[in-house]
Design an enzyme around this catalytic site. Structure first.
Site, short mmCIF file in Angstrom:
data_model
loop_
_atom_site.label_atom_id
_atom_site.label_comp_id
_atom_site.label_asym_id
_atom_site.label_seq_id
_atom_site.Cartn_x
_atom_site.Cartn_y
_atom_site.Cartn_z
N PRO A 93 0.83 -1.21 0.00
CA PRO A 93 0.00 0.00 0.00
C PRO A 93 0.87 1.26 0.00
O PRO A 93 2.07 1.20 0.25
CB PRO A 93 -0.80 -0.10 1.31
CG PRO A 93 -0.66 -1.52 1.75
CD PRO A 93 0.65 -1.99 1.21
N CYS A 94 0.24 2.40 -0.26
CA CYS A 94 0.99 3.65 -0.31
C CYS A 94 1.66 3.92 1.03
O CYS A 94 1.20 3.47 2.08
CB CYS A 94 0.08 4.80 -0.72
SG CYS A 94 -0.98 5.41 0.59
N LEU A 95 2.73 4.68 0.99
CA LEU A 95 3.51 4.95 2.20
C LEU A 95 2.69 5.70 3.25
O LEU A 95 2.93 5.54 4.46
CB LEU A 95 4.75 5.76 1.84
CG LEU A 95 5.78 5.04 0.96
CD1 LEU A 95 6.88 6.02 0.53
CD2 LEU A 95 6.39 3.85 1.69
N SER A 106 -0.14 5.11 4.25
CA SER A 106 -0.91 4.16 5.07
C SER A 106 -0.11 3.70 6.29
O SER A 106 -0.66 3.05 7.17
CB SER A 106 -1.31 2.95 4.24
OG SER A 106 -0.17 2.17 3.88
N ARG A 107 1.17 4.05 6.37
CA ARG A 107 2.00 3.68 7.51
C ARG A 107 1.96 4.73 8.63
O ARG A 107 2.54 4.51 9.69
CB ARG A 107 3.47 3.51 7.10
CG ARG A 107 3.72 2.85 5.76
CD ARG A 107 3.37 1.39 5.74
NE ARG A 107 4.18 0.72 4.74
CZ ARG A 107 3.84 0.55 3.47
NH1 ARG A 107 2.67 1.01 3.05
NH2 ARG A 107 4.63 -0.08 2.61
#
Length: 303
Positions: free
Chosen positions: A205-207, A209-210
């Protein structure tokens, strides 16, 4: 919108075992009929489109959709990758390479979600603003081609917290994998049948989302996450997450449970790598890796 690159070309490989725990049947496996049926449904669905722009990140879902759309629609299919600080450089390179290898018409567009205050605020609806930026960026291409925009959403995604689906519905985007009745497992099985190297690719997933909900999404925090995860993968942890907490000062490392003893053995190297990426503290989540772990914080957000 800024179109910054395009790519083309060909060949392929097969996948067998997914490193995030999903088993990917080989082409001659016992699920051949079901796989063929799923591919036939997807092909039939794509044939109903005059032209299609596929939102293409290079993951298993969007790669299958872009590949199938190109095979069915030819020049009337275009794979478009959104480029922003939330896209890891390794993922961008992998998406380009897949497109070249398989002869996909492919362009990259710059999206401006990082400049949108609602996105940077990182509330529960962050993905809505991200997808809105994507649709704004591809709108001129879609208008020029007379094309619908297609997302690589699969059936399993429908039960998750995904505000981006609301943005997609508002913009009239389509989800051919859902309409073909394909789960994530089916996507991987079909991809393996077609010889796509993404069949066994771990989810990425895209960064953004972290980043803990409520903490601002900034290019610097995303850079830290990207650098820390790249370091972990270089140590032999292909499935990992570095979750950013406390304003991007604390990193919470997730790896599959079976890998926790090895991370512990390498704790000094892991700690140095994560702190070298810019985090002040490094912690290990003893529950192990699980997708969407930060969604546990959603009930704590202001309503």
């Amino acid at each position: 919108m800024g179109v910054v690159d395009d790519t083309t070309s060909e060949t392929g490989a097969t996948g067998a075992a997914d490193t995030d725990g999903t088993t990917v049947p080989r082409r001659d496996g016992p699920h051949g009929d079901a796989v063929s049926d799923g591919l036939a449904r997807l092909t039939a669905r794509l044939r109903r489109q005059d032209a299609l722009i596929v939102a293409y990140s290079g993951g298993a879902d969007s790669a299958l959709l872009a590949f199938a759309a190109a095979r069915v629609l030819g020049a009337r299919a275009l794979a478009v990758t959104a480029v922003s600080p939330s896209l890891a450089a390794a993922e961008r390179a992998a998406a380009r390479a897949f497109a070249r290898r398989h002869g996909l018409a492919h362009v990259e567009v710059c999206t401006d979600e990082a400049d949108r205050p609602e996105y940077a605020a990182n509330g529960a609806d962050r993905c809505y603003h991200c997808k809105s930026a994507l649709f704004d960026a591809v709108a001129p291409l879609a208008a020029a081609m007379g094309a619908r925009v297609a997302l690589g959403t699969n059936l399993d995604d429908l039960g998750d917290h995904r505000p981006g689906q609301r943005a997609a519905a508002e913009r009239g985007a389509v989800a051919p994998l859902v309409e073909a009745g394909l789960t994530k497992a089916a996507v991987r099985e079909i991809s393996a049948k077609l010889g796509l190297e993404t069949a066994a690719k771990p989810a990425a997933p895209c960064l953004a989302s972290r980043v803990e909900y409520g903490d601002r999404v900034t290019p610097e925090v995303l850079r830290r996450v990207e650098a820390a995860e790249a370091a972990l993968r270089a140590m032999g942890f292909p499935v990992c997450r570095v979750r950013a907490h406390a304003g991007g000062t604390l990193a919470r490392v997730e790896v599959p449970r079976a890998e926790i003893p090895r991370v512990t053995e390498l704790r000094e190297r892991v700690d140095a790598a994560v702190r070298g990426a810019g985090f002040t503290f490094c912690s290990l989540d003893l529950s192990g890796f699980a997708s969407g772990r930060l969604n546990a914080l959603l009930p704590l957000l202001p309503s």
